[in-house]
Design a protein around this motif. Structure first.
Motif, mmCIF file in Angstrom:
data_model
loop_
_atom_site.group_PDB
_atom_site.id
_atom_site.type_symbol
_atom_site.label_atom_id
_atom_site.label_comp_id
_atom_site.label_asym_id
_atom_site.label_seq_id
_atom_site.Cartn_x
_atom_site.Cartn_y
_atom_site.Cartn_z
ATOM 1 N N LEU A 190 -8.255 -42.616 -17.453
ATOM 2 C CA LEU A 190 -7.194 -43.583 -17.738
ATOM 3 C C LEU A 190 -7.522 -44.444 -18.958
ATOM 4 N N PRO A 191 -8.760 -44.940 -19.119
ATOM 5 C CA PRO A 191 -9.054 -45.709 -20.329
ATOM 6 C C PRO A 191 -8.754 -44.957 -21.621
ATOM 7 N N GLN A 192 -9.002 -43.645 -21.629
ATOM 8 C CA GLN A 192 -8.692 -42.877 -22.837
ATOM 9 C C GLN A 192 -7.173 -42.806 -23.056
ATOM 10 N N ALA A 193 -6.416 -42.729 -21.963
ATOM 11 C CA ALA A 193 -4.955 -42.759 -22.085
ATOM 12 C C ALA A 193 -4.500 -44.087 -22.671
ATOM 13 N N LEU A 194 -5.078 -45.189 -22.192
ATOM 14 C CA LEU A 194 -4.721 -46.505 -22.711
ATOM 15 C C LEU A 194 -5.097 -46.636 -24.181
ATOM 16 N N ASP A 195 -6.240 -46.073 -24.573
ATOM 17 C CA ASP A 195 -6.652 -46.098 -25.971
ATOM 18 C C ASP A 195 -5.645 -45.345 -26.848
ATOM 19 N N HIS A 196 -5.188 -44.195 -26.354
ATOM 20 C CA HIS A 196 -4.214 -43.403 -27.112
ATOM 21 C C HIS A 196 -2.921 -44.200 -27.300
ATOM 22 N N ILE A 197 -2.423 -44.809 -26.227
ATOM 23 C CA ILE A 197 -1.184 -45.575 -26.297
ATOM 24 C C ILE A 197 -1.338 -46.773 -27.224
ATOM 25 N N ALA A 198 -2.506 -47.441 -27.151
ATOM 26 C CA ALA A 198 -2.734 -48.600 -28.008
ATOM 27 C C ALA A 198 -2.702 -48.215 -29.486
ATOM 28 N N ARG A 199 -3.192 -47.002 -29.803
ATOM 29 C CA ARG A 199 -3.215 -46.577 -31.193
ATOM 30 C C ARG A 199 -1.845 -46.101 -31.676
ATOM 31 N N ALA B 297 -1.943 -53.478 -16.065
ATOM 32 C CA ALA B 297 -2.651 -54.599 -16.685
ATOM 33 C C ALA B 297 -3.105 -54.277 -18.098
ATOM 34 N N GLY B 298 -3.415 -53.018 -18.356
ATOM 35 C CA GLY B 298 -4.049 -52.649 -19.616
ATOM 36 C C GLY B 298 -3.113 -52.210 -20.716
ATOM 37 N N VAL B 299 -1.882 -51.812 -20.379
ATOM 38 C CA VAL B 299 -0.974 -51.313 -21.409
ATOM 39 C C VAL B 299 -0.148 -52.470 -21.970
ATOM 40 N N ASP B 300 0.144 -52.408 -23.267
ATOM 41 C CA ASP B 300 0.884 -53.471 -23.947
ATOM 42 C C ASP B 300 2.243 -52.921 -24.365
ATOM 43 N N ALA B 301 3.292 -53.249 -23.602
ATOM 44 C CA ALA B 301 4.617 -52.719 -23.889
ATOM 45 C C ALA B 301 5.678 -53.653 -23.332
ATOM 46 N N ALA B 302 6.895 -53.510 -23.847
ATOM 47 C CA ALA B 302 8.001 -54.321 -23.352
ATOM 48 C C ALA B 302 8.338 -53.972 -21.910
ATOM 49 N N ALA B 303 8.161 -52.707 -21.535
ATOM 50 C CA ALA B 303 8.429 -52.276 -20.170
ATOM 51 C C ALA B 303 7.341 -51.307 -19.725
#
Length: 417
Positions: free
Chosen positions: A327-336, A358-364
Protein backbone atom coordinates in the motif's frame (compact mmCIF):
# COMPACT_ATOMS: atom_id res chain seq x y z
CA UNK A 1 -7.58 47.41 -9.26
CA UNK A 2 -8.46 47.25 -12.95
CA UNK A 3 -10.62 49.85 -14.67
CA UNK A 4 -13.40 48.81 -17.05
CA UNK A 5 -12.01 51.24 -19.63
CA UNK A 6 -8.87 49.08 -19.78
CA UNK A 7 -10.98 46.11 -20.92
CA UNK A 8 -12.08 46.99 -24.49
CA UNK A 9 -13.67 43.61 -25.22
CA UNK A 10 -15.47 42.91 -21.96
CA UNK A 11 -15.51 46.23 -20.08
CA UNK A 12 -19.15 47.05 -20.81
CA UNK A 13 -20.30 43.57 -19.77
CA UNK A 14 -18.22 43.71 -16.59
CA UNK A 15 -19.66 47.13 -15.71
CA UNK A 16 -23.22 45.83 -16.11
CA UNK A 17 -22.44 42.68 -14.12
CA UNK A 18 -20.81 44.70 -11.35
CA UNK A 19 -23.88 46.89 -11.00
CA UNK A 20 -26.17 43.85 -11.14
CA UNK A 21 -24.21 42.08 -8.41
CA UNK A 22 -25.08 44.81 -5.90
CA UNK A 23 -28.77 44.18 -6.53
CA UNK A 24 -28.49 40.39 -6.64
CA UNK A 25 -26.79 40.13 -3.24
CA UNK A 26 -29.91 41.51 -1.54
CA UNK A 27 -32.61 39.80 -3.61
CA UNK A 28 -34.90 37.57 -1.55
CA UNK A 29 -35.01 33.87 -2.33
CA UNK A 30 -38.53 33.96 -3.76
CA UNK A 31 -37.51 36.51 -6.41
CA UNK A 32 -34.48 34.45 -7.45
CA UNK A 33 -36.56 31.27 -7.56
CA UNK A 34 -39.29 32.93 -9.61
CA UNK A 35 -36.66 34.13 -12.08
CA UNK A 36 -35.15 30.65 -12.39
CA UNK A 37 -38.61 29.18 -13.02
CA UNK A 38 -39.32 31.84 -15.63
CA UNK A 39 -36.01 31.08 -17.34
CA UNK A 40 -36.84 27.37 -17.43
CA UNK A 41 -40.24 28.07 -18.95
CA UNK A 42 -38.74 30.42 -21.54
CA UNK A 43 -36.16 27.84 -22.62
CA UNK A 44 -38.90 25.32 -23.30
CA UNK A 45 -41.10 27.88 -25.07
CA UNK A 46 -38.23 29.08 -27.28
CA UNK A 47 -36.66 25.68 -27.95
CA UNK A 48 -36.93 26.09 -31.73
CA UNK A 49 -34.97 29.36 -31.58
CA UNK A 50 -32.20 27.74 -29.55
CA UNK A 51 -32.08 24.65 -31.76
CA UNK A 52 -31.83 26.74 -34.94
CA UNK A 53 -28.77 28.53 -33.54
CA UNK A 54 -27.31 25.24 -32.39
CA UNK A 55 -27.79 23.63 -35.81
CA UNK A 56 -25.71 26.39 -37.37
CA UNK A 57 -22.96 25.88 -34.81
CA UNK A 58 -22.93 22.11 -35.32
CA UNK A 59 -22.86 22.47 -39.11
CA UNK A 60 -19.92 24.87 -38.93
CA UNK A 61 -18.04 22.67 -36.47
CA UNK A 62 -18.58 19.58 -38.63
CA UNK A 63 -17.29 21.45 -41.68
CA UNK A 64 -14.14 22.29 -39.70
CA UNK A 65 -13.51 18.58 -39.07
CA UNK A 66 -14.52 18.56 -35.42
CA UNK A 67 -14.42 15.01 -33.96
CA UNK A 68 -17.75 13.24 -33.50
CA UNK A 69 -17.35 13.10 -29.71
CA UNK A 70 -17.00 16.90 -29.54
CA UNK A 71 -19.92 17.39 -31.92
CA UNK A 72 -22.05 15.28 -29.60
CA UNK A 73 -21.19 17.53 -26.66
CA UNK A 74 -22.02 20.58 -28.77
CA UNK A 75 -25.29 19.29 -30.21
CA UNK A 76 -28.66 20.08 -28.59
CA UNK A 77 -32.05 18.57 -29.28
CA UNK A 78 -35.46 19.14 -27.73
CA UNK A 79 -34.75 16.58 -25.03
CA UNK A 80 -31.47 18.21 -24.04
CA UNK A 81 -33.05 21.65 -23.90
CA UNK A 82 -35.79 20.23 -21.69
CA UNK A 83 -33.04 18.71 -19.55
CA UNK A 84 -31.26 22.01 -18.94
CA UNK A 85 -34.61 23.66 -18.18
CA UNK A 86 -35.30 20.91 -15.65
CA UNK A 87 -31.90 21.59 -14.06
CA UNK A 88 -32.97 25.19 -13.44
CA UNK A 89 -36.16 23.98 -11.78
CA UNK A 90 -34.10 21.68 -9.57
CA UNK A 91 -32.14 24.73 -8.39
CA UNK A 92 -35.41 26.29 -7.24
CA UNK A 93 -35.91 23.35 -4.89
CA UNK A 94 -32.45 23.69 -3.34
CA UNK A 95 -31.84 25.78 -0.19
CA UNK A 96 -30.58 29.31 -0.75
CA UNK A 97 -27.13 29.51 0.88
CA UNK A 98 -27.15 33.33 1.18
CA UNK A 99 -27.70 34.36 4.77
CA UNK A 100 -26.91 30.97 6.28
CA UNK A 101 -25.07 31.25 9.58
CA UNK A 102 -21.91 29.15 9.36
CA UNK A 103 -21.15 29.64 13.05
CA UNK A 104 -22.04 32.04 15.81
CA UNK A 105 -21.37 32.72 19.46
CA UNK A 106 -21.65 35.25 22.27
CA UNK A 107 -18.22 36.54 23.23
CA UNK A 108 -17.27 36.99 26.91
CA UNK A 109 -17.67 40.76 26.49
CA UNK A 110 -21.27 40.35 25.35
CA UNK A 111 -20.76 40.90 21.62
CA UNK A 112 -22.81 38.64 19.32
CA UNK A 113 -20.66 37.12 16.55
CA UNK A 114 -22.11 35.49 13.42
CA UNK A 115 -20.31 34.25 10.31
CA UNK A 116 -22.84 34.59 7.49
CA UNK A 117 -22.76 33.35 3.88
CA UNK A 118 -22.76 36.14 1.28
CA UNK A 119 -22.37 36.14 -2.53
CA UNK A 120 -18.95 36.60 -4.10
CA UNK A 121 -20.31 39.29 -6.42
CA UNK A 122 -19.20 38.73 -10.04
CA UNK A 123 -18.14 35.23 -11.10
CA UNK A 124 -16.52 34.50 -14.45
CA UNK A 125 -16.91 30.99 -15.86
CA UNK A 126 -14.58 29.90 -18.69
CA UNK A 127 -15.65 26.65 -20.32
CA UNK A 128 -15.59 24.60 -23.50
CA UNK A 129 -18.00 23.10 -26.05
CA UNK A 130 -20.99 22.05 -23.90
CA UNK A 131 -23.74 24.70 -24.22
CA UNK A 132 -25.63 23.14 -21.28
CA UNK A 133 -22.92 24.66 -19.06
CA UNK A 134 -24.18 28.11 -20.10
CA UNK A 135 -27.51 27.43 -18.43
CA UNK A 136 -26.10 25.50 -15.47
CA UNK A 137 -23.51 28.17 -14.66
CA UNK A 138 -26.00 31.03 -14.98
CA UNK A 139 -28.49 29.27 -12.73
CA UNK A 140 -25.95 28.39 -10.05
CA UNK A 141 -24.55 31.92 -9.98
CA UNK A 142 -27.99 33.52 -9.75
CA UNK A 143 -29.31 31.22 -7.04
CA UNK A 144 -26.23 32.03 -4.94
CA UNK A 145 -26.71 35.77 -5.52
CA UNK A 146 -23.89 36.32 -8.01
CA UNK A 147 -23.74 37.94 -11.44
CA UNK A 148 -22.38 35.61 -14.13
CA UNK A 149 -19.82 36.40 -16.83
CA UNK A 150 -19.89 33.46 -19.23
CA UNK A 151 -17.12 32.79 -21.69
CA UNK A 152 -17.89 29.68 -23.73
CA UNK A 153 -16.10 28.27 -26.75
CA UNK A 154 -16.20 29.77 -30.23
CA UNK A 155 -17.80 26.61 -31.60
CA UNK A 156 -20.88 27.18 -29.40
CA UNK A 157 -21.05 30.97 -29.62
CA UNK A 158 -24.27 31.11 -31.65
CA UNK A 159 -25.99 28.66 -29.32
CA UNK A 160 -24.73 30.47 -26.23
CA UNK A 161 -25.89 33.81 -27.61
CA UNK A 162 -29.39 32.42 -28.07
CA UNK A 163 -29.42 30.81 -24.63
CA UNK A 164 -28.23 33.95 -22.83
CA UNK A 165 -30.79 36.06 -24.70
CA UNK A 166 -33.57 33.74 -23.50
CA UNK A 167 -32.25 33.66 -19.93
CA UNK A 168 -31.68 37.42 -19.71
CA UNK A 169 -35.06 38.42 -21.12
CA UNK A 170 -36.98 36.00 -18.92
CA UNK A 171 -34.93 36.88 -15.85
CA UNK A 172 -35.39 40.62 -16.22
CA UNK A 173 -39.15 40.22 -16.65
CA UNK A 174 -39.13 38.24 -13.39
CA UNK A 175 -37.23 40.90 -11.45
CA UNK A 176 -33.52 40.34 -12.10
CA UNK A 177 -31.35 43.36 -12.93
CA UNK A 178 -29.82 43.93 -16.34
CA UNK A 179 -26.34 42.40 -16.43
CA UNK A 180 -27.15 39.47 -14.15
CA UNK A 181 -26.04 37.11 -16.95
CA UNK A 182 -23.52 38.31 -19.54
CA UNK A 183 -21.96 36.40 -22.44
CA UNK A 184 -18.38 37.40 -23.27
CA UNK A 185 -16.79 37.24 -26.75
CA UNK A 186 -15.47 33.79 -27.61
CA UNK A 187 -11.90 34.74 -28.45
CA UNK A 188 -8.62 34.29 -26.63
CA UNK A 189 -8.22 37.98 -25.85
CA UNK A 190 -11.49 38.10 -23.90
CA UNK A 191 -10.15 35.45 -21.53
CA UNK A 192 -7.03 37.52 -20.98
CA UNK A 193 -9.12 40.58 -20.11
CA UNK A 194 -11.29 38.55 -17.75
CA UNK A 195 -8.25 37.18 -15.94
CA UNK A 196 -6.81 40.68 -15.53
CA UNK A 197 -10.00 42.27 -14.16
CA UNK A 198 -8.85 42.38 -10.55
CA UNK A 199 -11.27 44.34 -8.39
CA UNK A 200 -14.04 44.06 -10.97
CA UNK A 201 -14.37 40.27 -11.14
CA UNK A 202 -14.38 38.48 -7.78
CA UNK A 203 -13.76 34.90 -8.91
CA UNK A 204 -13.00 32.92 -12.08
CA UNK A 205 -13.77 29.22 -12.45
CA UNK A 206 -12.34 27.35 -15.46
CA UNK A 207 -14.22 24.27 -16.58
CA UNK A 208 -12.64 22.24 -19.36
CA UNK A 209 -9.47 20.50 -20.44
CA UNK A 210 -6.05 20.67 -18.86
CA UNK A 211 -4.68 23.35 -21.20
CA UNK A 212 -7.59 25.71 -20.48
CA UNK A 213 -7.31 25.24 -16.73
CA UNK A 214 -3.53 25.69 -16.77
CA UNK A 215 -3.82 28.92 -18.76
CA UNK A 216 -6.36 30.37 -16.33
CA UNK A 217 -4.32 29.40 -13.27
CA UNK A 218 -1.07 30.69 -14.82
CA UNK A 219 -2.37 34.06 -16.04
CA UNK A 220 -5.10 35.02 -13.55
CA UNK A 221 -4.75 38.17 -11.48
CA UNK A 222 -8.16 37.47 -9.92
CA UNK A 223 -8.93 34.60 -7.52
CA UNK A 224 -9.43 31.23 -9.22
CA UNK A 225 -10.97 27.94 -8.16
CA UNK A 226 -9.18 25.23 -10.13
CA UNK A 227 -11.40 22.42 -11.37
CA UNK A 228 -11.51 19.42 -13.52
CA UNK A 229 -8.40 17.46 -14.37
CA UNK A 230 -8.87 13.95 -13.04
CA UNK A 231 -5.97 11.51 -13.16
CA UNK A 232 -7.86 9.18 -10.82
CA UNK A 233 -6.64 5.83 -9.46
CA UNK A 234 -8.21 2.66 -8.12
CA UNK A 235 -5.98 0.72 -5.73
CA UNK A 236 -6.95 -2.93 -5.23
CA UNK A 237 -5.56 -4.35 -2.01
CA UNK A 238 -4.60 -7.99 -1.47
CA UNK A 239 -7.51 -8.24 0.97
CA UNK A 240 -10.12 -7.18 -1.59
CA UNK A 241 -13.04 -9.35 -2.65
CA UNK A 242 -12.46 -10.35 -6.28
CA UNK A 243 -16.03 -9.77 -7.46
CA UNK A 244 -16.22 -6.39 -5.73
CA UNK A 245 -12.88 -5.35 -7.19
CA UNK A 246 -14.01 -6.25 -10.69
CA UNK A 247 -17.28 -4.34 -10.34
CA UNK A 248 -15.66 -1.20 -8.91
CA UNK A 249 -12.79 -1.13 -11.40
CA UNK A 250 -15.05 -1.69 -14.43
CA UNK A 251 -17.51 0.98 -13.35
CA UNK A 252 -14.75 3.46 -12.52
CA UNK A 253 -13.17 3.03 -15.95
CA UNK A 254 -15.95 2.22 -18.41
CA UNK A 255 -19.16 3.83 -17.11
CA UNK A 256 -18.37 7.11 -18.90
CA UNK A 257 -14.82 7.60 -20.07
CA UNK A 258 -14.87 11.28 -21.09
CA UNK A 259 -15.45 12.74 -17.62
CA UNK A 260 -13.02 13.86 -14.92
CA UNK A 261 -14.09 11.24 -12.35
CA UNK A 262 -13.33 8.32 -14.65
CA UNK A 263 -10.42 6.18 -13.37
CA UNK A 264 -7.25 6.30 -15.47
CA UNK A 265 -4.86 4.04 -13.53
CA UNK A 266 -5.31 0.69 -11.80
CA UNK A 267 -2.90 -0.18 -8.98
CA UNK A 268 -3.00 -3.79 -7.75
CA UNK A 269 -1.20 -5.32 -4.76
CA UNK A 270 1.33 -7.94 -5.82
CA UNK A 271 -0.28 -10.54 -3.52
CA UNK A 272 -3.78 -10.12 -4.98
CA UNK A 273 -4.51 -13.41 -6.75
CA UNK A 274 -7.11 -12.03 -9.15
CA UNK A 275 -5.08 -9.63 -11.31
CA UNK A 276 -5.59 -11.76 -14.45
CA UNK A 277 -9.35 -11.70 -13.80
CA UNK A 278 -9.37 -7.90 -13.53
CA UNK A 279 -7.34 -7.45 -16.69
CA UNK A 280 -9.50 -9.89 -18.63
CA UNK A 281 -12.66 -8.07 -17.56
CA UNK A 282 -11.22 -4.74 -18.68
CA UNK A 283 -9.93 -6.12 -21.98
CA UNK A 284 -13.28 -7.81 -22.66
CA UNK A 285 -14.98 -4.45 -22.07
CA UNK A 286 -12.81 -2.92 -24.80
CA UNK A 287 -10.25 -1.15 -22.61
CA UNK A 288 -6.70 -0.82 -23.98
CA UNK A 289 -4.34 -1.63 -21.11
CA UNK A 290 -0.93 0.02 -20.68
CA UNK A 291 1.01 -1.82 -17.98
CA UNK A 292 4.32 -2.49 -16.26
CA UNK A 293 6.21 -5.77 -16.63
CA UNK A 294 4.18 -7.54 -13.92
CA UNK A 295 0.88 -6.51 -15.51
CA UNK A 296 2.11 -7.62 -18.94
CA UNK A 297 3.08 -10.98 -17.49
CA UNK A 298 -0.43 -11.41 -16.09
CA UNK A 299 -2.27 -10.84 -19.38
CA UNK A 300 -1.16 -10.82 -23.01
CA UNK A 301 -3.48 -7.91 -23.91
CA UNK A 302 -1.35 -5.44 -21.91
CA UNK A 303 0.96 -3.16 -23.90
CA UNK A 304 4.06 -1.54 -22.33
CA UNK A 305 3.48 1.56 -20.20
CA UNK A 306 5.75 4.59 -19.93
CA UNK A 307 5.83 7.54 -17.55
CA UNK A 308 3.54 9.33 -19.99
CA UNK A 309 0.85 6.72 -19.29
CA UNK A 310 1.07 7.26 -15.52
CA UNK A 311 0.65 11.02 -16.11
CA UNK A 312 -2.14 10.88 -18.67
CA UNK A 313 -5.81 11.71 -18.16
CA UNK A 314 -6.91 9.50 -21.06
CA UNK A 315 -10.64 10.37 -21.18
CA UNK A 316 -10.89 7.32 -23.43
CA UNK A 317 -11.07 3.53 -23.23
CA UNK A 318 -7.48 3.32 -22.08
CA UNK A 319 -6.13 2.49 -18.62
CA UNK A 320 -2.66 2.29 -17.10
CA UNK A 321 -1.95 -0.69 -14.85
CA UNK A 322 0.79 -1.09 -12.26
CA UNK A 323 1.48 -3.90 -9.80
CA UNK A 324 2.72 -2.50 -6.47
CA UNK A 325 4.57 -4.27 -3.67
CA UNK A 326 2.40 -2.80 -0.92
CA UNK A 327 0.00 0.00 0.00
CA UNK A 328 2.77 2.55 0.72
CA UNK A 329 4.06 2.07 -2.82
CA UNK A 330 0.53 2.69 -4.13
CA UNK A 331 0.35 5.90 -2.11
CA UNK A 332 3.76 6.96 -3.44
CA UNK A 333 2.56 6.40 -7.02
CA UNK A 334 -0.60 8.45 -6.45
CA UNK A 335 1.35 11.24 -4.74
CA UNK A 336 3.65 11.50 -7.76
CA UNK A 337 1.13 11.16 -10.60
CA UNK A 338 -2.31 11.96 -9.20
CA UNK A 339 -4.17 15.24 -9.79
CA UNK A 340 -5.85 15.43 -6.38
CA UNK A 341 -9.30 14.63 -7.76
CA UNK A 342 -10.63 11.19 -6.72
CA UNK A 343 -8.79 8.14 -5.42
CA UNK A 344 -10.38 4.79 -4.59
CA UNK A 345 -9.41 1.72 -2.59
CA UNK A 346 -10.99 -1.71 -2.78
CA UNK A 347 -10.14 -3.68 0.36
CA UNK A 348 -11.57 -5.77 3.16
CA UNK A 349 -8.78 -4.94 5.60
CA UNK A 350 -9.76 -2.14 8.00
CA UNK A 351 -6.07 -1.43 8.52
CA UNK A 352 -5.47 -0.97 4.79
CA UNK A 353 -8.57 1.24 4.43
CA UNK A 354 -7.53 3.45 7.35
CA UNK A 355 -3.98 3.80 6.00
CA UNK A 356 -5.23 4.69 2.52
CA UNK A 357 -7.83 7.25 3.59
CA UNK A 358 -5.33 8.91 5.94
CA UNK A 359 -2.41 8.79 3.53
CA UNK A 360 -3.91 9.83 0.19
CA UNK A 361 -4.29 13.52 -0.71
CA UNK A 362 -7.38 14.08 -2.86
CA UNK A 363 -10.65 15.98 -2.99
CA UNK A 364 -12.54 12.70 -2.66
CA UNK A 365 -11.44 9.32 -1.29
CA UNK A 366 -13.71 6.39 -2.08
CA UNK A 367 -13.72 3.13 -0.14
CA UNK A 368 -15.11 0.09 -1.95
CA UNK A 369 -16.95 2.40 -4.34
CA UNK A 370 -16.48 3.67 -7.87
CA UNK A 371 -14.70 6.95 -8.59
CA UNK A 372 -17.77 7.88 -10.66
CA UNK A 373 -19.57 8.83 -7.44
CA UNK A 374 -17.53 12.05 -7.09
CA UNK A 375 -20.30 14.33 -8.25
CA UNK A 376 -22.45 17.00 -6.62
CA UNK A 377 -25.66 15.25 -7.58
CA UNK A 378 -24.46 11.87 -6.36
CA UNK A 379 -23.34 13.46 -3.08
CA UNK A 380 -26.83 14.88 -2.60
CA UNK A 381 -25.74 18.49 -3.07
CA UNK A 382 -27.83 19.10 -6.18
CA UNK A 383 -26.26 20.98 -9.07
CA UNK A 384 -22.54 21.74 -9.28
CA UNK A 385 -20.27 23.90 -11.42
CA UNK A 386 -17.39 21.41 -11.31
CA UNK A 387 -15.03 19.53 -9.01
CA UNK A 388 -12.43 21.65 -7.23
CA UNK A 389 -9.02 19.99 -7.04
CA UNK A 390 -7.40 22.75 -5.01
CA UNK A 391 -7.34 23.18 -1.24
CA UNK A 392 -8.20 26.82 -0.54
CA UNK A 393 -11.81 27.95 -0.10
CA UNK A 394 -13.50 24.89 -1.58
CA UNK A 395 -12.53 21.32 -2.44
CA UNK A 396 -14.59 18.68 -4.21
CA UNK A 397 -18.00 19.33 -5.85
CA UNK A 398 -18.73 23.06 -6.15
CA UNK A 399 -22.38 23.47 -5.27
CA UNK A 400 -24.32 26.52 -4.15
CA UNK A 401 -22.61 27.01 -0.75
CA UNK A 402 -19.19 26.92 -2.42
CA UNK A 403 -20.25 29.86 -4.65
CA UNK A 404 -20.47 32.08 -1.58
CA UNK A 405 -17.98 33.75 0.71
CA UNK A 406 -18.67 34.81 4.29
CA UNK A 407 -19.00 37.99 6.31
CA UNK A 408 -18.61 38.33 10.08
CA UNK A 409 -21.51 40.27 11.57
CA UNK A 410 -20.63 41.64 15.02
CA UNK A 411 -23.51 43.09 17.08
CA UNK A 412 -22.99 45.04 20.27
CA UNK A 413 -24.82 47.42 22.54
CA UNK A 414 -22.58 50.47 22.49
CA UNK A 415 -19.47 48.32 22.95
CA UNK A 416 -16.10 50.07 22.74
CA UNK A 417 -12.63 48.63 22.96
Amino acid sequence: MSDAAELPLIGAAVTRARAASRVLRTLPTDVKDAALSAMADALVERTDEVLAANARDVEAAAADGTPASVLDRLRLDAGRVAGVAAALRELVALPDPVGDVVRGSRLPNGLELRQVRVPFGVIGIVYEARPNVTVDAAGLCLKSGNAALLRGSASAFGTNTALVAVLSEAGQKAGLPEGAVELLPADRASVGELLSARGLVDLVIPRGGASLIQRVVREAQVPVIETGVGNCHVYVDASADAAMAEAVVLNSKTHRVSVCNSAETLLVHRDAPFLPRLLSALADAGVTLHGDDAARAAHDAVVPATDEDWATEYLSMDMAVRVVDDLPQALDHIARWGSGHSEAIVADSATAIAAFTAGVDAAAVLVNASTRFTDGGEFGFGAEIGISTQKLHARGPLGLPELTSTTYVVTGNGHTR
